[in-house]
Design a protein around this motif. Structure first.
Motif, short mmCIF file in Angstrom:
data_model
loop_
_atom_site.label_atom_id
_atom_site.label_comp_id
_atom_site.label_asym_id
_atom_site.label_seq_id
_atom_site.Cartn_x
_atom_site.Cartn_y
_atom_site.Cartn_z
N ARG A 1 0.80 -1.22 0.00
CA ARG A 1 0.00 0.00 0.00
C ARG A 1 0.84 1.27 0.00
NH1 ARG A 1 -0.16 2.20 5.13
NH2 ARG A 1 0.42 0.79 6.84
N THR B 1 -3.43 -0.51 -2.52
CA THR B 1 -4.08 -0.92 -1.29
C THR B 1 -5.08 -2.03 -1.57
OG1 THR B 1 -3.88 1.29 -0.34
CG2 THR B 1 -5.55 -0.16 0.62
N VAL C 1 -8.37 -3.65 -0.74
CA VAL C 1 -9.63 -3.20 -0.14
C VAL C 1 -10.35 -4.36 0.51
CG1 VAL C 1 -11.86 -2.10 -0.60
CG2 VAL C 1 -9.81 -1.35 -1.85
N SER C 2 -10.34 -5.52 -0.13
CA SER C 2 -10.99 -6.70 0.46
C SER C 2 -10.46 -7.96 -0.18
CB SER C 2 -12.51 -6.63 0.29
OG SER C 2 -12.88 -6.81 -1.06
N THR D 1 -8.67 -4.36 -5.16
CA THR D 1 -7.59 -3.43 -4.87
C THR D 1 -7.89 -2.06 -5.48
OG1 THR D 1 -6.17 -3.62 -6.86
CG2 THR D 1 -6.08 -5.42 -5.25
N TYR E 1 -8.02 -6.74 10.57
CA TYR E 1 -8.16 -7.54 9.36
C TYR E 1 -9.58 -7.45 8.80
CZ TYR E 1 -3.77 -9.90 10.72
OH TYR E 1 -2.48 -10.19 11.06
N ARG E 2 -10.22 -6.32 8.99
CA ARG E 2 -11.61 -6.20 8.54
C ARG E 2 -11.75 -6.40 7.03
NH1 ARG E 2 -13.07 -0.54 11.22
NH2 ARG E 2 -10.85 -0.26 10.73
N TRP E 3 -10.71 -6.15 6.31
CA TRP E 3 -10.73 -6.31 4.86
C TRP E 3 -10.63 -7.77 4.42
CZ3 TRP E 3 -6.23 -8.67 3.47
CH2 TRP E 3 -5.16 -8.56 4.37
N ARG F 1 -12.12 -11.21 4.55
CA ARG F 1 -13.41 -11.84 4.86
C ARG F 1 -13.28 -13.36 4.77
NH1 ARG F 1 -16.71 -7.43 1.12
NH2 ARG F 1 -15.97 -5.61 2.30
#
Length: 418
Positions: free
Chosen positions: A35, A100, A102-103, A116, A348-350, A352
């Motif tokens: 990132r 970055t 994103v998920s 990303t 680590y919310r990104w 899943r």
């Protein structure tokens, strides 16, 4: 358009670069997403006088090791940054800086969908190499400190000169807190240090750096599965010591003799008054006991192996607290700044995937999770105590690369899917 890769590595520090080196050697298609820029944490999140606490000879990464003229010394912040950045220059890893993630989520067709800031990707395997220190911890009661007091986290601290004139309180005496307190003390600032349960270790004992003794004893190679502390070791605070000026002990008792003010655990702030638990003496004694126990193990190793090593007298406490301070009125204390050095939370919310425990820490065995194709690298105590050191990261990276090669083989180079 969705980019397809066999492996997506998230993070361009020493962990991400280490796994990339192994994947390059094996001809496995991958990309490393960073990132910011390669190794930026070493330059951007350390104070000016920072040094490693591990000697330079222990700084090895896959296919690369320290080659300077001071193997027993300790690299400073800039040298460490250049060491890791120089590593990337030796094998041209496929790193994309300024990207970055994103998920990341499991794909219905297998593998992972990686969103990303440069667009979507799909990967058969994902290696999360972003470490375990993400969000700086500051207690909620910090909001009740008077508005005129400057507050910062240890990750923001650079030097004593950046703080306003006046006395400084450092909360936390782990590696960062103890070293920052020393930095402020050496700069001539009056320091108030709030202690916790951090252990300490001597820098040198019986003619050698303690790290060298522990290395030879195999201490850094004992797996967490075989350690008496078990998985709970992952939550332990690191021993405080320093590599500054060639390396030395950090003795909080000696700091107290020289004018540093020590306190037990900080409990709360009420109407401008700091409240402390009367735990200072027990914390100092516990830290010393850990240091002594390490010396005991070194003594036993020397005797067992018949090593000719000089004798050394044991440490004798140079100071003991009298009546412990349990309250401090800020308005009359002279304190104008507070440096919070009580750690980080994971974030680590990104990501899943169902691989986290109730506190948000990844659950894994040597970095391998229960989700096929998802791995972690660069975590404290990932496999051994040594996992937090360059050489340990290198070993952990090789293990994961072997797993990926076994499960995926060498697949075709990068393709583009509609």
């Amino acid at each position: 358009m969705t980019e397809q890769h066999t492996v997506v590595v998230i993070g361009g520090g020493q962990a991400g670069l280490s796994i990339s080196w192994h994947l390059v050697q094996r001809g496995i298609d991958h990309v490393v997403l960073e990132r910011d820029s390669i190794a930026h944490e070493w330059r951007d999140s350390r104070w000016d006088s920072f040094t490693l606490v591990t000697p330079n000879w222990q700084c090895t990464l896959p296919g690369y090791s320290y080659s300077g003229g001071d193997p027993d010394g300790f690299m400073n912040r800039e040298q460490t940054y250049q060491f890791v950045r120089g590593y990337a220059d030796t094998f041209d890893p496929p790193v994309r800086e300024g990207v970055t993630v994103v998920s990341v989520r499991q794909s219905g067709s297998g593998g992972f969908d990686v969103d990303t800031t440069e667009g979507p990707m799909r990967a058969d395997h994902v290696v999360v190499a972003v470490g375990g220190y993400h969000t700086p911890v500051v207690p909620r009661f910090a909001e009740r400190l008077p508005a005129g007091i400057t507050q910062m986290h240890s990750s923001q601290y650079r030097s004593a000169g950046d703080l306003p004139a006046g006395e400084v309180m450092v909360v936390g005496n782990g590696q960062s807190g103890a070293q920052i307190a020393e930095d402020l003390h050496l700069a001539g600032r009056t320091v108030h240090l709030v202690t916790g349960g951090a252990p300490r270790v001597a820098r040198f004992y019986r003619g050698r750096d303690c790290v060298a003794w522990l290395h030879d004893m195999g201490t850094y190679d004992v797996s967490i599965a075989d350690h008496p502390g078990g998985l709970g070791k992952r939550e332990n605070t690191n021993h405080y010591v320093t590599g500054r000026d060639g390396g030395r002990d950090i003795d909080l008792r000696a700091f107290a003799l020289a004018g540093m003010r020590l306190y037990g655990r900080l409990l709360d702030v009420v109407d401008g008054t700091l409240r402390f638990a009367p735990t200072l003496e027990s914390s100092l004694d516990a830290a010393d006991a850990v240091s002594q126990s390490i010396k005991d193990s070194i003594d036993a190793y020397i005797a067992r192996e018949g090593i000719d090593a000089p004798r050394e007298e044991r440490y004798v406490p140079v100071w003991r607290p009298g009546r412990e301070v349990t309250e401090l009125e800020l308005s009359t204390s002279g304190i104008t700044s507070v440096v919070w050095s009580i750690g980080f939370r994971t974030d680590y919310r990104w990501l899943r995937a169902g691989v986290f425990d109730g506190e948000g820490h990844p659950t894994h065995n040597r970095g391998v999770t229960a989700v096929p194709g998802l791995y972690f690298l660069g975590l404290p105590w990932q496999h051994t105590w040594g996992s937090g050191r360059f050489a340990g990261v290198a070993r952990d990276a090789e293990y994961l690369a072997d797993r990926i090669e076994l499960e995926a083989g060498v697949l075709p180079a990068t393709a583009t899917l509609a």
